[in-house]
Scaffold this active site. Sequence first.
Site, PDB file in Angstrom:
ATOM      1  N   THR A  28       0.840  -1.216   0.000  1.00  0.00           N
ATOM      2  CA  THR A  28       0.000   0.000   0.000  1.00  0.00           C
ATOM      3  C   THR A  28       0.871   1.260   0.000  1.00  0.00           C
ATOM      4  O   THR A  28       0.504   2.268  -0.602  1.00  0.00           O
ATOM      5  CB  THR A  28      -0.980   0.039   1.200  1.00  0.00           C
ATOM      6  OG1 THR A  28      -0.242  -0.099   2.405  1.00  0.00           O
ATOM      7  CG2 THR A  28      -2.026  -1.039   1.102  1.00  0.00           C
ATOM      8  N   ARG A  36      -9.289  -4.813   1.455  1.00  0.00           N
ATOM      9  CA  ARG A  36     -10.308  -4.706   2.503  1.00  0.00           C
ATOM     10  C   ARG A  36     -10.353  -3.370   3.222  1.00  0.00           C
ATOM     11  O   ARG A  36     -11.340  -3.061   3.877  1.00  0.00           O
ATOM     12  CB  ARG A  36     -10.104  -5.841   3.517  1.00  0.00           C
ATOM     13  CG  ARG A  36     -10.476  -7.155   2.896  1.00  0.00           C
ATOM     14  CD  ARG A  36     -10.253  -8.358   3.747  1.00  0.00           C
ATOM     15  NE  ARG A  36     -10.680  -9.531   2.985  1.00  0.00           N
ATOM     16  CZ  ARG A  36     -10.002 -10.071   1.991  1.00  0.00           C
ATOM     17  NH1 ARG A  36      -8.829  -9.585   1.664  1.00  0.00           N
ATOM     18  NH2 ARG A  36     -10.476 -11.106   1.334  1.00  0.00           N
ATOM     19  N   HIS A 123      -0.643 -16.350  -5.458  1.00  0.00           N
ATOM     20  CA  HIS A 123      -1.833 -15.938  -6.219  1.00  0.00           C
ATOM     21  C   HIS A 123      -1.480 -15.481  -7.635  1.00  0.00           C
ATOM     22  O   HIS A 123      -2.241 -14.757  -8.265  1.00  0.00           O
ATOM     23  CB  HIS A 123      -2.592 -14.830  -5.470  1.00  0.00           C
ATOM     24  CG  HIS A 123      -3.219 -15.313  -4.189  1.00  0.00           C
ATOM     25  ND1 HIS A 123      -3.639 -14.472  -3.185  1.00  0.00           N
ATOM     26  CD2 HIS A 123      -3.486 -16.572  -3.741  1.00  0.00           C
ATOM     27  CE1 HIS A 123      -4.133 -15.200  -2.190  1.00  0.00           C
ATOM     28  NE2 HIS A 123      -4.048 -16.466  -2.497  1.00  0.00           N
ATOM     29  N   CYS A 134      -3.088 -24.044 -23.437  1.00  0.00           N
ATOM     30  CA  CYS A 134      -1.762 -24.621 -23.706  1.00  0.00           C
ATOM     31  C   CYS A 134      -0.694 -24.113 -22.729  1.00  0.00           C
ATOM     32  O   CYS A 134       0.432 -24.605 -22.743  1.00  0.00           O
ATOM     33  CB  CYS A 134      -1.323 -24.326 -25.144  1.00  0.00           C
ATOM     34  SG  CYS A 134      -0.864 -22.612 -25.448  1.00  0.00           S
ATOM     35  N   CYS A 156      -5.500 -17.128 -27.570  1.00  0.00           N
ATOM     36  CA  CYS A 156      -4.164 -17.625 -27.918  1.00  0.00           C
ATOM     37  C   CYS A 156      -4.178 -18.153 -29.364  1.00  0.00           C
ATOM     38  O   CYS A 156      -5.248 -18.477 -29.904  1.00  0.00           O
ATOM     39  CB  CYS A 156      -3.840 -18.769 -26.957  1.00  0.00           C
ATOM     40  SG  CYS A 156      -2.234 -19.542 -27.165  1.00  0.00           S
ATOM     41  N   CYS A 158      -3.448 -21.013 -30.158  1.00  0.00           N
ATOM     42  CA  CYS A 158      -3.972 -22.388 -30.078  1.00  0.00           C
ATOM     43  C   CYS A 158      -5.500 -22.394 -29.968  1.00  0.00           C
ATOM     44  O   CYS A 158      -6.122 -23.447 -29.952  1.00  0.00           O
ATOM     45  CB  CYS A 158      -3.358 -23.142 -28.890  1.00  0.00           C
ATOM     46  SG  CYS A 158      -4.137 -22.774 -27.296  1.00  0.00           S
ATOM     47  N   SER A 197      -4.144  -9.554   6.256  1.00  0.00           N
ATOM     48  CA  SER A 197      -5.236  -9.673   7.234  1.00  0.00           C
ATOM     49  C   SER A 197      -5.348 -11.115   7.730  1.00  0.00           C
ATOM     50  O   SER A 197      -6.048 -11.375   8.705  1.00  0.00           O
ATOM     51  CB  SER A 197      -6.547  -9.238   6.586  1.00  0.00           C
ATOM     52  OG  SER A 197      -6.769  -9.982   5.403  1.00  0.00           O
ATOM     53  N   ASN A 221       1.490  -5.749  11.043  1.00  0.00           N
ATOM     54  CA  ASN A 221       0.260  -5.410  10.312  1.00  0.00           C
ATOM     55  C   ASN A 221      -0.403  -4.212  10.979  1.00  0.00           C
ATOM     56  O   ASN A 221      -0.208  -3.969  12.165  1.00  0.00           O
ATOM     57  CB  ASN A 221      -0.707  -6.603  10.302  1.00  0.00           C
ATOM     58  CG  ASN A 221      -1.704  -6.525   9.171  1.00  0.00           C
ATOM     59  OD1 ASN A 221      -1.328  -6.260   8.028  1.00  0.00           O
ATOM     60  ND2 ASN A 221      -2.980  -6.722   9.455  1.00  0.00           N
TER      61      ASN A 221
HETATM   62  P1  NAD Z   1      -5.970  -7.801   2.669  1.00  0.00           P
HETATM   63  O1  NAD Z   1      -6.421  -6.632   1.870  1.00  0.00           O
HETATM   64  O2  NAD Z   1      -6.947  -8.790   3.124  1.00  0.00           O
HETATM   65  O3  NAD Z   1      -5.184  -7.309   3.983  1.00  0.00           O
HETATM   66  C1  NAD Z   1      -4.208  -6.354   3.956  1.00  0.00           C
HETATM   67  C2  NAD Z   1      -3.819  -6.055   5.412  1.00  0.00           C
HETATM   68  O4  NAD Z   1      -2.735  -5.149   5.396  1.00  0.00           O
HETATM   69  C3  NAD Z   1      -4.933  -5.409   6.220  1.00  0.00           C
HETATM   70  O5  NAD Z   1      -5.031  -6.080   7.464  1.00  0.00           O
HETATM   71  C4  NAD Z   1      -4.457  -3.954   6.414  1.00  0.00           C
HETATM   72  O6  NAD Z   1      -4.807  -3.419   7.661  1.00  0.00           O
HETATM   73  C5  NAD Z   1      -2.963  -4.135   6.339  1.00  0.00           C
HETATM   74  N1  NAD Z   1      -2.224  -2.967   5.829  1.00  0.00           N
HETATM   75  C6  NAD Z   1      -2.570  -2.127   4.826  1.00  0.00           C
HETATM   76  N2  NAD Z   1      -1.571  -1.250   4.597  1.00  0.00           N
HETATM   77  C7  NAD Z   1      -0.605  -1.522   5.508  1.00  0.00           C
HETATM   78  C8  NAD Z   1       0.673  -0.964   5.784  1.00  0.00           C
HETATM   79  N3  NAD Z   1       1.164   0.065   5.071  1.00  0.00           N
HETATM   80  N4  NAD Z   1       1.411  -1.497   6.776  1.00  0.00           N
HETATM   81  C9  NAD Z   1       0.943  -2.538   7.511  1.00  0.00           C
HETATM   82  N5  NAD Z   1      -0.264  -3.103   7.287  1.00  0.00           N
HETATM   83  C10 NAD Z   1      -1.010  -2.619   6.292  1.00  0.00           C
HETATM   84  O7  NAD Z   1      -4.861  -8.458   1.811  1.00  0.00           O
HETATM   85  P2  NAD Z   1      -4.274  -9.910   1.826  1.00  0.00           P
HETATM   86  O8  NAD Z   1      -4.272 -10.478   3.197  1.00  0.00           O
HETATM   87  O9  NAD Z   1      -3.061  -9.890   1.030  1.00  0.00           O
HETATM   88  O10 NAD Z   1      -5.349 -10.727   1.053  1.00  0.00           O
HETATM   89  C11 NAD Z   1      -5.949 -10.806  -0.013  1.00  0.00           C
HETATM   90  C12 NAD Z   1      -5.728 -10.701  -1.452  1.00  0.00           C
HETATM   91  O11 NAD Z   1      -5.376  -9.449  -1.891  1.00  0.00           O
HETATM   92  C13 NAD Z   1      -4.685 -11.594  -2.010  1.00  0.00           C
HETATM   93  O12 NAD Z   1      -5.355 -12.571  -2.684  1.00  0.00           O
HETATM   94  C14 NAD Z   1      -3.894 -10.747  -3.019  1.00  0.00           C
HETATM   95  O13 NAD Z   1      -3.772 -11.470  -4.215  1.00  0.00           O
HETATM   96  C15 NAD Z   1      -4.746  -9.566  -3.187  1.00  0.00           C
HETATM   97  N6  NAD Z   1      -4.208  -8.226  -3.466  1.00  0.00           N
HETATM   98  C16 NAD Z   1      -2.947  -8.023  -3.902  1.00  0.00           C
HETATM   99  C17 NAD Z   1      -2.492  -6.729  -4.135  1.00  0.00           C
HETATM  100  C18 NAD Z   1      -1.098  -6.518  -4.647  1.00  0.00           C
HETATM  101  O14 NAD Z   1      -0.617  -7.322  -5.417  1.00  0.00           O
HETATM  102  N7  NAD Z   1      -0.419  -5.455  -4.223  1.00  0.00           N
HETATM  103  C19 NAD Z   1      -3.335  -5.656  -3.872  1.00  0.00           C
HETATM  104  C20 NAD Z   1      -4.645  -5.909  -3.419  1.00  0.00           C
HETATM  105  C21 NAD Z   1      -5.066  -7.208  -3.210  1.00  0.00           C
END
Ligand code: NAD
Length: 257
Positions: A28, A36, A123, A134, A156, A158, A197, A221
Amino acid sequence: MPGDIAAAAEILGNAKRLVVLTGAGVSTESGIPDFRSPGGIWSKYDPREFTFDRFCASAEVRAGYWDMGASLYPMLRDAEPNAAHRTLAALERKGGLQRIVTQNIDGLHQKAGSSAERVIEIHGTALEVACLSCGWRTDRDSIQQRFADGDRDPHCDCGGLLKPATISFGQAMPERETAMAFEDAEAADAFLVVGSSLVVYPAASIPGVAVEHGASLVIVNREETPYDTHADVVLQGTAGVLLAEIAATLDLPITDA
Ligand code: NAD
């Protein structure tokens, strides 16, 4: 034992087989919203729209997916790693880091200098596209361009369906990578969670497996997780800030990749 940077640094610094699980929260601070938190991606898009079955069944759903990609993919492609990704790369250079298992699809661990063979993208990745028939893979730019140029349902050579190489809701997890993540967790002497999370399974169960097999657990977190009560150290706050403090405590040089 919340909030103790020194205790976390001691566990991570002494680990011989450290395994790390990262989630959307590690990225983030690189400008990629999580799922979330308020304002996250799922407050703009409805995940039920983009299940694997619906993607496979409907050209209209597929066009909607590529259309969402037209706005989300450049953000993922152009993001830069932050201090949290760079600290994890520095921990690998120090030695003792066995694996980073990431739920993220943004490729930022590799961009920060973590070696590709140490990163398991459980993921998948949003930076590539794969053929569902393919298995042919290519970079995402070329296929997003085809969509922008008017091919509303790219296929694709194919004949198979092309799909971003991420794991969608209802799609099978990559078997080999998932098995490897659990094996690494069983063998870990320390386990670090950053920015997850811990509610998305099976990834969320990996830290529990590590603890059952004797690993120390550190959780970084912003909010509480269901595994906090199992952790040796819980650092509640911002990943980049807290990991940079850990890096400073361990005297780890944080460099751009
Ligand atoms: P989630 O969104 O469920 O949880 C993220 C957690 O990180 C939350 O608890 C939040 O409070 C915490 N958080 C947010 N910013 C933060 C920071 N700067 N420092 C500390 N904590 C912080 O995400 P998840 O558990 O990874 O789960 C779900 C799905 O989200 C995965 O399947 C993933 O593929 C996908 N996803 C990926 C990306 C990415 O690639 N960057 C972005 C969004 C979602």
